[in-house]
Design an enzyme around this catalytic site. Structure first.
Site, PDB file in Angstrom:
ATOM      1  N   ARG A  77       0.810  -1.155  -0.124  1.00 26.45           N
ATOM      2  CA  ARG A  77      -0.023  -0.105  -0.115  1.00 26.45           C
ATOM      3  C   ARG A  77       0.969   1.302  -0.049  1.00 26.45           C
ATOM      4  O   ARG A  77       1.860   1.176   0.961  1.00 26.45           O
ATOM      5  CB  ARG A  77      -0.961  -0.046   1.320  1.00 26.45           C
ATOM      6  N   HIS A 121      -3.395  10.859   0.527  1.00 25.02           N
ATOM      7  CA  HIS A 121      -2.749  10.732   2.014  1.00 25.02           C
ATOM      8  C   HIS A 121      -2.230  12.144   2.439  1.00 25.02           C
ATOM      9  O   HIS A 121      -1.024  12.178   2.620  1.00 25.02           O
ATOM     10  CB  HIS A 121      -1.796   9.579   1.771  1.00 25.02           C
ATOM     11  N   GLU A 166      -7.813   8.421   6.101  1.00 26.12           N
ATOM     12  CA  GLU A 166      -8.242   8.865   7.429  1.00 26.12           C
ATOM     13  C   GLU A 166      -9.083  10.316   7.268  1.00 26.12           C
ATOM     14  O   GLU A 166      -8.208  11.058   7.736  1.00 26.12           O
ATOM     15  CB  GLU A 166      -6.852   9.074   8.231  1.00 26.12           C
ATOM     16  N   ASN A 294      -8.236   1.563   9.267  1.00 22.74           N
ATOM     17  CA  ASN A 294      -6.848   1.777  10.089  1.00 22.74           C
ATOM     18  C   ASN A 294      -7.189   1.570  11.432  1.00 22.74           C
ATOM     19  O   ASN A 294      -7.719   2.675  12.218  1.00 22.74           O
ATOM     20  CB  ASN A 294      -6.511   3.043   9.566  1.00 22.74           C
ATOM     21  N   TYR A 296      -5.366   1.436  15.536  1.00 22.92           N
ATOM     22  CA  TYR A 296      -3.991   1.568  16.249  1.00 22.92           C
ATOM     23  C   TYR A 296      -4.236   1.226  17.866  1.00 22.92           C
ATOM     24  O   TYR A 296      -3.415   0.568  18.435  1.00 22.92           O
ATOM     25  CB  TYR A 296      -3.538   3.068  16.159  1.00 22.92           C
ATOM     26  N   GLU A 353      -4.076  -0.249   7.799  1.00 23.25           N
ATOM     27  CA  GLU A 353      -3.153   0.101   8.628  1.00 23.25           C
ATOM     28  C   GLU A 353      -3.057  -0.220  10.181  1.00 23.25           C
ATOM     29  O   GLU A 353      -4.234  -0.290  10.584  1.00 23.25           O
ATOM     30  CB  GLU A 353      -3.102   1.876   8.956  1.00 23.25           C
TER      31      GLU A 353
END
Ligand code: JJW
Length: 447
Positions: A77, A121, A166, A294, A296, A353
């Site tokens: 990616r 991005h 995002e 994504n 985290y 991600e």
């Protein structure tokens, strides 16, 4: 010992982004982006860092492709820098920019690595920001034209497309909280930008379909799992509001064609209702082929009158934290995937991600980042549980292949499977690189 086995054909990859790794910001005809500008505002980026050189992947991408081959991953990616392809955002196409990405994509394909391309991005051409940026509908139209340019240039070579990375970070983190470029602090502006980003996404998906581009298209929101501190109704409601700001505010329009009602009421109460034009929501909810996620971290939240944006506050539940300070919350990974599958139905998902910041450096040529291996192991166990329960996850990309420019944290925070010495730009695979390579090559791991 137990074996954690992934489905046949599961795609393993790594993720990067143009501004964070390429450098060469004044080469090959590239125009300035809002991050080139933001980095030069004193105090905005730790240590005054910027992306002028980054990992120098503009010149060293063959070595980076060699690292991907060594990992044995099936997909990469990456993002295309809009200011490299159309330097002022909406004017002349820069052939040198297209050539750079054509050489990179051809290198991936020659190595048997599937390109997953992120169109946006965060590196908006500065010339468009000077004309209103994402708050302006003209930027939406310019984005669709940029996307069409790239679709046509790579049709048949790139078969997986992500419109936006995002949108919460692009809108609220960057234009309400002021943490990222361009650094505004205006809730109405951020709400309008969030809406225009969704419109740009929808129009781009429509154009992709009209052009008959080979492949599939999606979007990659960031999600943070939010758990209520107790079963008290006020704590549950506070957690719902926090989660809705990260998750439903962007996904409800895409999958349901409307904003979540109680959040729309909240924004109305703040005098920040987004400006919605006739036809917008039908456009935003143009069907996507996959959803990127994504993930985290997660937070525990409780009701706190006057606290934060939603009369809420984060509770420190004692979770271990990565070096950037985010709680390690692997259970949240499975839970947020269950929540998304339950709320939006059987949409194919790619984890676009997941990764951790640990700032280990080389000792005698080796980087012993056991903590990153543990983070990845714990999260892949949770991902495997989500898949076993029926969530249609088809691939997983570690953030990131390389240590790189971590936005407002500059180069102080390292997320890479590969250590980068920013003086020499030497790459050193970490222990996690070899561990993840084994997972990717075997499609399973032992616990
Ligand atoms: C939130 C900081 C105050 C990136 C955030 C800061 C202060 C309330 C990693 N994802 O570099 C989220 N990343 O480019 C894309 N994801 O708030 C890729 N989320 O908040 C990675 C940073 C992030 C954040 C950073």
């Amino acid at each position: 010992m137990a074996i954690i086995q992934f489905p046949q054909g599961f795609i393993w990859g790594t993720a990067t982004a143009a501004y964070q790794i390429e450098g060469a910001v004044r080469e090959g005809g590239r125009g300035p982006s809002i991050w080139d500008t933001f980095c030069r505002i004193p105090g905005k980026v730790k240590n005054g860092d910027n992306g002028d050189t980054a990992c120098d992947s503009y010149h060293r991408y063959p070595e980076d492709i060699g690292l991907m081959k060594k990992l044995g991953i099936g997909a990469c990616r990456f993002s295309i820098a809009w200011p490299r392809v159309i330097p002022d955002g909406d004017g002349e196409i820069n052939p040198q920019g297209l050539k750079f990405y054509r050489d990179f994509v051809d290198g991936l394909l020659a190595a048997g690595i599937e390109p997953f391309c992120t169109l946006y991005h965060w590196d908006l051409p500065q010339a468009l920001q000077d004309k209103g940026g994402w708050a302006s509908r003209s930027t939406v139209d310019a984005f669709v034209r940029y996307a069409e340019t790239v679709f046509k240039a790579f049709d048949g070579k790139i078969k997986y497309w992500i419109t936006l990375n995002e949108p919460w970070c692009v809108s609220f983190l960057s234009n309400y909280l002021g943490v990222h470029a361009p650094g505004n602090r205006d809730l109405q502006l951020a709400a309008d930008i969030a809406h225009n980003l969704l419109v740009a996404h929808g129009k781009t998906v429509r154009r992709f379909r009209e052009l008959g581009v080979e492949g599939s298209i999606g979007i990659a929101p960031n999600v943070t799992w939010i758990e209520p501190y107790s079963t008290a109704p006020e704590d549950i409601a506070a957690a719902d509001r926090e989660r809705a700001w990260y998750v439903e505010w962007f996904m409800d329009p895409i999958f349901k064609g409307s904003y979540p009602e109680f959040m729309a009421d909240w924004f109305r109460g703040k005098g920040a209702t987004p400006k919605i034009e006739p036809g917008d929501m039908e456009c935003v909810s143009e069907k996507i082929d996959f959803l990127g996620i994504n993930y985290y971290t997660g937070n525990i939240v409780r009701h706190a009158p006057g606290g934060g944006l939603f009369d809420s506050e984060i509770v420190d539940a004692g979770h271990e934290r990565t070096d950037i300070g985010w709680p390690v919350y692997p259970e949240g990974f499975n839970r947020v995937l269950q929540f998304i599958a339950d709320r939006y139905g059987p949409v194919p998902i790619y984890i676009t991600e997941n990764g951790a910041c640990y700032n280990d450096g080389p000792e005698n040529g080796r980087v012993r980042d056991e903590t990153r291996i543990e983070y990845l192991r714990k999260h892949l166990i949770q991902l495997n549980r989500a898949i076993a329960s029926g969530v249609d996850v088809r691939g997983y990309f570690v953030w990131s292949l390389l240590d790189n420019f971590e936005w407002a944290e500059g180069y102080a925070m390292r997320f890479g499977l590969t250590h980068v010495d920013y003086r020499t730009l030497a790459r050193t695979p970490k222990d996690s690189f070899y561990w993840y390579g084994s997972v990717a090559q075997n499609n399973r791991f032992e616990v």
